[in-house]
Design a protein around this motif. Structure first.
Motif, PDB file in Angstrom:
ATOM      1  N   PHE A 112       0.829  -1.203   0.000  1.00  0.00           N
ATOM      2  CA  PHE A 112       0.000   0.000   0.000  1.00  0.00           C
ATOM      3  C   PHE A 112       0.867   1.258   0.000  1.00  0.00           C
ATOM      4  O   PHE A 112       0.673   2.162  -0.822  1.00  0.00           O
ATOM      5  CB  PHE A 112      -0.914  -0.014   1.231  1.00  0.00           C
ATOM      6  N   ILE A 113       1.839   1.316   0.901  1.00  0.00           N
ATOM      7  CA  ILE A 113       2.719   2.493   0.991  1.00  0.00           C
ATOM      8  C   ILE A 113       3.552   2.638  -0.283  1.00  0.00           C
ATOM      9  O   ILE A 113       3.716   3.741  -0.812  1.00  0.00           O
ATOM     10  CB  ILE A 113       3.644   2.376   2.223  1.00  0.00           C
ATOM     11  N   GLY A 114       4.075   1.508  -0.781  1.00  0.00           N
ATOM     12  CA  GLY A 114       4.843   1.543  -2.020  1.00  0.00           C
ATOM     13  C   GLY A 114       4.017   2.040  -3.192  1.00  0.00           C
ATOM     14  O   GLY A 114       4.516   2.741  -4.077  1.00  0.00           O
ATOM     15  N   GLY A 115       2.732   1.693  -3.195  1.00  0.00           N
ATOM     16  CA  GLY A 115       1.847   2.169  -4.253  1.00  0.00           C
ATOM     17  C   GLY A 115       1.696   3.678  -4.229  1.00  0.00           C
ATOM     18  O   GLY A 115       1.707   4.336  -5.281  1.00  0.00           O
ATOM     19  N   ILE A 116       1.572   4.235  -3.041  1.00  0.00           N
ATOM     20  CA  ILE A 116       1.470   5.697  -2.918  1.00  0.00           C
ATOM     21  C   ILE A 116       2.733   6.364  -3.456  1.00  0.00           C
ATOM     22  O   ILE A 116       2.669   7.370  -4.173  1.00  0.00           O
ATOM     23  CB  ILE A 116       1.235   6.092  -1.445  1.00  0.00           C
ATOM     24  N   ILE A 117       3.890   5.790  -3.135  1.00  0.00           N
ATOM     25  CA  ILE A 117       5.160   6.338  -3.622  1.00  0.00           C
ATOM     26  C   ILE A 117       5.225   6.310  -5.147  1.00  0.00           C
ATOM     27  O   ILE A 117       5.639   7.282  -5.783  1.00  0.00           O
ATOM     28  CB  ILE A 117       6.346   5.560  -3.017  1.00  0.00           C
ATOM     29  N   LEU A 118       4.779   5.201  -5.743  1.00  0.00           N
ATOM     30  CA  LEU A 118       4.844   5.082  -7.200  1.00  0.00           C
ATOM     31  C   LEU A 118       3.947   6.098  -7.913  1.00  0.00           C
ATOM     32  O   LEU A 118       4.188   6.426  -9.080  1.00  0.00           O
ATOM     33  CB  LEU A 118       4.463   3.673  -7.639  1.00  0.00           C
TER      34      LEU A 118
END
Length: 264
Positions: free
Chosen positions: A108-114
């Protein structure tokens, strides 16, 4: 584990290993839906079929693997941080691998970063993977260490790491693919060593399942890599970001509602 399980997991491996979406997260969902028991062979299988994915990189970029020694030295420099980090913190990493919630949150957090990566790193100075120097290779290797947190995605960590060092999206992706070869080979070799060290041996059926799994992962990874490079150059990371948020959210919801999600 039956042949249907093998086909599904191998397709997932081939599709997700080189995309910035975390193969671990997808394996969790697939294994939960199919009710695959997390025994020692299944755990080995999900790592060993990476060999098929590795071979797809070598086949697609075979000219790069048969040119200069400088190419291999750069990969070695980039590989060292993860190798050292893995040896020092192997127990903690194993603990994290048992947490489906960790995978969901990281996805989830990685998705926000991307969602924002394309805006953050939009002035690349290095357009070709061949132009990567040793300090840059080492820094990308440091980013690869982040992938030891389940759900991060080795591909996402190294591609973003490359873009942070002013590599173009294509150059960062290709270096990430090349770095996957020693990294995934080492992970597979260690898993095989541990498997035999614990007194296990392969049955004839298990060897057959491994062969089928690697063959499927190889073919699917070939298609995934070629498609990914084209898509990445034209569209960037935003779609992958939203996708990660969706998958991570599903895992978190399933976990919070009491579903048994096993890391295989």
């Amino acid at each position: 584990m039956n042949i249907i399980h093998v086909i599904v997991l191998a397709i997932i491996e081939g599709l997700t290993e080189f995309l910035p979406v975390s193969s671990t997260g997808h394996m969790i969902i697939a294994s939960s839906v199919m009710g695959i028991a997390a025994n020692d062979f299944v755990k080995l299988f999900t790592i060993a079929i990476q060999l098929g994915a590795i071979l797809s990189v070598i086949v697609l970029y075979w000219k790069r693997f048969f040119q200069t020694l400088d190419f291999y030295f750069k990969l070695l420099v980039a590989f060292i941080p993860a190798a050292v980090f893995g040896l020092l913190f192997s127990k903690k990493i194993d603990e994290l691998l048992e947490s489906a919630l960790t995978v969901g949150i990281t996805l989830f957090i990685g998705g926000i970063i991307l969602l924002f990566v394309d805006k953050w790193f939009n002035q690349p100075a290095v357009k070709e993977e061949k132009a990567v120097d040793y300090p840059t290779a080492f820094k990308i290797g440091l980013f690869q260490c982040l992938a030891m947190i389940p759900g991060t995605s080795r591909s996402a960590a190294t591609i973003v790491g490359g873009m942070a060092q002013k590599l173009s999206r294509k150059a960062a992706a290709e270096f990430s693919f090349f770095l996957a070869v020693p990294t995934m080979f080492a992970a597979t070799a260690k898993k095989l060593y541990d498997f035999y060290k614990e007194g296990h041996t392969f049955t004839g059926d298990e060897i057959k399942l491994l062969a089928i799994g690697n063959a499927i992962a190889f073919i699917v990874a070939l298609l995934a890599i070629k498609t990914f490079i084209t898509f990445l150059e034209k569209r960037g990371f935003k779609l992958f970001g939203w996708y990660r948020i969706l998958v991570g959210g599903v895992i978190i919801i399933l976990y919070m509602t009491g579903h048994n999600l096993e890391i295989i």
